[in-house]
Design a protein around this motif. Structure first.
Motif, PDB file in Angstrom:
ATOM      1  N   MET A  78       0.913  -1.073  -0.108  1.00 39.67           N
ATOM      2  CA  MET A  78       0.055   0.081  -0.078  1.00 39.67           C
ATOM      3  C   MET A  78       0.831   1.212   0.131  1.00 39.67           C
ATOM      4  O   MET A  78       1.971   1.337   0.638  1.00 39.67           O
ATOM      5  CB  MET A  78      -0.980   0.036   1.150  1.00 39.67           C
ATOM      6  CG  MET A  78      -1.963  -1.189   1.272  1.00 39.67           C
ATOM      7  SD  MET A  78      -2.621  -1.299   2.933  1.00 39.67           S
ATOM      8  CE  MET A  78      -1.475  -2.398   3.664  1.00 39.67           C
ATOM      9  N   LYS A  86       0.847   2.410  -7.040  1.00 41.24           N
ATOM     10  CA  LYS A  86       0.440   1.620  -8.001  1.00 41.24           C
ATOM     11  C   LYS A  86      -0.751   2.207  -8.796  1.00 41.24           C
ATOM     12  O   LYS A  86      -0.678   2.149  -9.683  1.00 41.24           O
ATOM     13  CB  LYS A  86      -0.133   0.237  -7.495  1.00 41.24           C
ATOM     14  CG  LYS A  86       0.738  -0.536  -6.696  1.00 41.24           C
ATOM     15  CD  LYS A  86       0.317  -1.898  -5.933  1.00 41.24           C
ATOM     16  CE  LYS A  86      -0.841  -1.708  -5.014  1.00 41.24           C
ATOM     17  NZ  LYS A  86      -0.310  -1.297  -3.766  1.00 41.24           N
ATOM     18  N   ASP A 141      -8.905  -2.712  -6.969  1.00 40.93           N
ATOM     19  CA  ASP A 141      -9.966  -2.505  -5.587  1.00 40.93           C
ATOM     20  C   ASP A 141     -11.151  -1.767  -5.829  1.00 40.93           C
ATOM     21  O   ASP A 141     -12.229  -2.072  -5.371  1.00 40.93           O
ATOM     22  CB  ASP A 141      -9.121  -1.704  -4.351  1.00 40.93           C
ATOM     23  CG  ASP A 141      -8.106  -2.276  -3.747  1.00 40.93           C
ATOM     24  OD1 ASP A 141      -8.285  -3.416  -3.711  1.00 40.93           O
ATOM     25  OD2 ASP A 141      -7.251  -1.632  -3.105  1.00 40.93           O
ATOM     26  N   PHE A 195     -12.513 -11.186   1.485  1.00 43.02           N
ATOM     27  CA  PHE A 195     -11.965 -10.310   0.424  1.00 43.02           C
ATOM     28  C   PHE A 195     -10.905 -10.982  -0.437  1.00 43.02           C
ATOM     29  O   PHE A 195     -10.616 -10.687  -1.805  1.00 43.02           O
ATOM     30  CB  PHE A 195     -11.434  -9.170   1.187  1.00 43.02           C
ATOM     31  CG  PHE A 195     -10.779  -8.160   0.325  1.00 43.02           C
ATOM     32  CD1 PHE A 195     -11.223  -7.429  -0.411  1.00 43.02           C
ATOM     33  CD2 PHE A 195      -9.113  -8.019   0.395  1.00 43.02           C
ATOM     34  CE1 PHE A 195     -10.586  -6.392  -1.148  1.00 43.02           C
ATOM     35  CE2 PHE A 195      -8.524  -7.189  -0.665  1.00 43.02           C
ATOM     36  CZ  PHE A 195      -9.290  -6.544  -1.401  1.00 43.02           C
ATOM     37  N   ARG A 196      -9.982 -11.641   0.309  1.00 40.52           N
ATOM     38  CA  ARG A 196      -9.014 -12.557  -0.712  1.00 40.52           C
ATOM     39  C   ARG A 196      -9.494 -13.266  -1.549  1.00 40.52           C
ATOM     40  O   ARG A 196      -9.110 -13.721  -2.617  1.00 40.52           O
ATOM     41  CB  ARG A 196      -8.019 -13.301   0.451  1.00 40.52           C
ATOM     42  CG  ARG A 196      -7.410 -12.399   1.431  1.00 40.52           C
ATOM     43  CD  ARG A 196      -6.325 -11.454   0.671  1.00 40.52           C
ATOM     44  NE  ARG A 196      -5.819 -10.448   1.929  1.00 40.52           N
ATOM     45  CZ  ARG A 196      -5.476  -9.096   1.505  1.00 40.52           C
ATOM     46  NH1 ARG A 196      -5.395  -8.799   0.183  1.00 40.52           N
ATOM     47  NH2 ARG A 196      -5.099  -8.449   2.478  1.00 40.52           N
ATOM     48  N   GLY A 198      -2.693  -4.419  -2.737  1.00 34.42           N
ATOM     49  CA  GLY A 198      -1.192  -4.576  -1.918  1.00 34.42           C
ATOM     50  C   GLY A 198      -0.936  -6.125  -1.403  1.00 34.42           C
ATOM     51  O   GLY A 198       0.081  -6.646  -1.324  1.00 34.42           O
ATOM     52  N   GLY A 199      -2.119  -6.618  -1.221  1.00 31.13           N
ATOM     53  CA  GLY A 199      -1.934  -8.233  -0.539  1.00 31.13           C
ATOM     54  C   GLY A 199      -2.044  -9.445  -1.619  1.00 31.13           C
ATOM     55  O   GLY A 199      -2.023 -10.417  -1.390  1.00 31.13           O
ATOM     56  N   ARG A 223      -7.985   1.954   3.896  1.00 34.93           N
ATOM     57  CA  ARG A 223      -7.447   0.897   3.983  1.00 34.93           C
ATOM     58  C   ARG A 223      -7.524   0.250   5.511  1.00 34.93           C
ATOM     59  O   ARG A 223      -6.801   0.654   6.392  1.00 34.93           O
ATOM     60  CB  ARG A 223      -5.868   1.189   3.607  1.00 34.93           C
ATOM     61  CG  ARG A 223      -5.636   1.665   2.508  1.00 34.93           C
ATOM     62  CD  ARG A 223      -3.899   2.069   2.198  1.00 34.93           C
ATOM     63  NE  ARG A 223      -3.863   2.282   0.721  1.00 34.93           N
ATOM     64  CZ  ARG A 223      -3.553   3.587   0.208  1.00 34.93           C
ATOM     65  NH1 ARG A 223      -3.797   4.556   0.985  1.00 34.93           N
ATOM     66  NH2 ARG A 223      -3.413   3.439  -0.885  1.00 34.93           N
ATOM     67  N   PRO A 224      -8.401  -0.700   5.501  1.00 35.19           N
ATOM     68  CA  PRO A 224      -8.623  -1.248   6.699  1.00 35.19           C
ATOM     69  C   PRO A 224      -7.585  -1.770   7.540  1.00 35.19           C
ATOM     70  O   PRO A 224      -7.584  -1.823   8.804  1.00 35.19           O
ATOM     71  CB  PRO A 224      -9.837  -2.566   6.452  1.00 35.19           C
ATOM     72  CG  PRO A 224      -9.709  -2.759   4.995  1.00 35.19           C
ATOM     73  CD  PRO A 224      -9.277  -1.338   4.386  1.00 35.19           C
ATOM     74  N   LEU A 225      -6.581  -2.303   6.691  1.00 35.27           N
ATOM     75  CA  LEU A 225      -5.402  -2.918   7.494  1.00 35.27           C
ATOM     76  C   LEU A 225      -4.451  -2.032   8.251  1.00 35.27           C
ATOM     77  O   LEU A 225      -3.549  -2.178   9.009  1.00 35.27           O
ATOM     78  CB  LEU A 225      -4.534  -3.839   6.409  1.00 35.27           C
ATOM     79  CG  LEU A 225      -5.168  -5.053   5.833  1.00 35.27           C
ATOM     80  CD1 LEU A 225      -4.243  -5.802   5.037  1.00 35.27           C
ATOM     81  CD2 LEU A 225      -5.619  -5.929   7.111  1.00 35.27           C
ATOM     82  N   ARG A 235       5.430  -9.466   4.636  1.00 32.65           N
ATOM     83  CA  ARG A 235       5.346  -9.748   3.189  1.00 32.65           C
ATOM     84  C   ARG A 235       6.514  -9.558   2.508  1.00 32.65           C
ATOM     85  O   ARG A 235       6.284  -9.881   1.073  1.00 32.65           O
ATOM     86  CB  ARG A 235       4.289  -8.673   2.820  1.00 32.65           C
ATOM     87  CG  ARG A 235       2.997  -8.793   3.467  1.00 32.65           C
ATOM     88  CD  ARG A 235       1.943  -7.527   2.930  1.00 32.65           C
ATOM     89  NE  ARG A 235       0.586  -8.063   3.342  1.00 32.65           N
ATOM     90  CZ  ARG A 235      -0.336  -7.400   2.834  1.00 32.65           C
ATOM     91  NH1 ARG A 235      -0.125  -6.217   1.891  1.00 32.65           N
ATOM     92  NH2 ARG A 235      -1.497  -7.387   3.245  1.00 32.65           N
TER      93      ARG A 235
END
Ligand code: S3P
Length: 187
Positions: free
Chosen positions: A20, A24, A43, A66-67, A89-90, A127-129, A146
């Protein structure tokens, strides 16, 4: 030049991955304009399909859901060509995602230093994370978990000290190299 390459190769997608705040979406948009290609923001596509924000998807359905949405959207968009795609990002966490992207074009990983990432995501609340008191610590711990996934992508652009157009130029060079290496492998 990209324009001089055979259509089948130069029609490959350009897929931007990375943590994030590495640029991008902004870079992808500019790159797509430059190449006269459609820009796909994963997204935004997921949000419009599901009819709710990423934050609400995380809250109401959970991260695993979500994944799985990400993985099915990747399967779908990888079927089309000539796009510039900004991935979430994930996506690197699931090797299946990267395999699908790899088959559809050039995957480029954008990176930035933790301090620069923090500066870029400072005002954002989508961005919840990253919705935690100490964002700096959160960014560093997520990056640590990561890093090996991002490092595994062969094409890398560190955006920390680059202006957006410089990042775009580097990606265009990588894409030209990718297209010509496809041609020499086809010989
Ligand atoms: C995520 C990154 C976000 C979005 C979601 C999860 C991640 O996308 O997909 O909040 O796991 O790194 P951006 O990288 O575009 O912010």
């Amino acid at each position: 030049m990209v324009e001089d390459c055979p259509h089948a190769m130069s029609a490959s997608n350009i897929i931007l991955v990375g943590f994030m705040g590495t640029g991008k979406s902004a870079v992808g948009k500019r790159l797509a304009e430059k190449l006269h290609r459609p820009f796909v923001d994963m997204d935004a596509l997921i949000e419009s399909r599901v009819g709710k924000s990423i934050t609400r998807i995380f809250e109401e359905d959970g991260e695993p859901h979500f994944r799985s949405l990400e993985t099915s959207i990747i399967k779908e968009i990888s079927q089309q060509q000539e796009q510039v795609i900004a991935a979430g990002g994930g996506v690197v966490l699931n090797p299946e995602n990267i395999r699908d992207f790899d088959r559809s074009g050039l995957v480029v990983c954008l990176s930035a230093s933790p301090d620069e990432i923090l500066r870029r995501v400072m005002g954002s609340s989508h961005r919840p994370l990253l919705e935690q008191k100490d964002r700096s610590t959160r960014i560093r711990s997520l990056l640590k978990k990561r890093q090996s996934f991002y490092d595994a992508i062969p094409c890398q652009v560190d955006t920390t000290d680059l202006a957006m157009d410089q990042v775009v130029s580097r990606i265009l060079i990588l894409f030209e190299q990718f297209v010509s290496s496809c041609i020499s492998h086809a010989d």
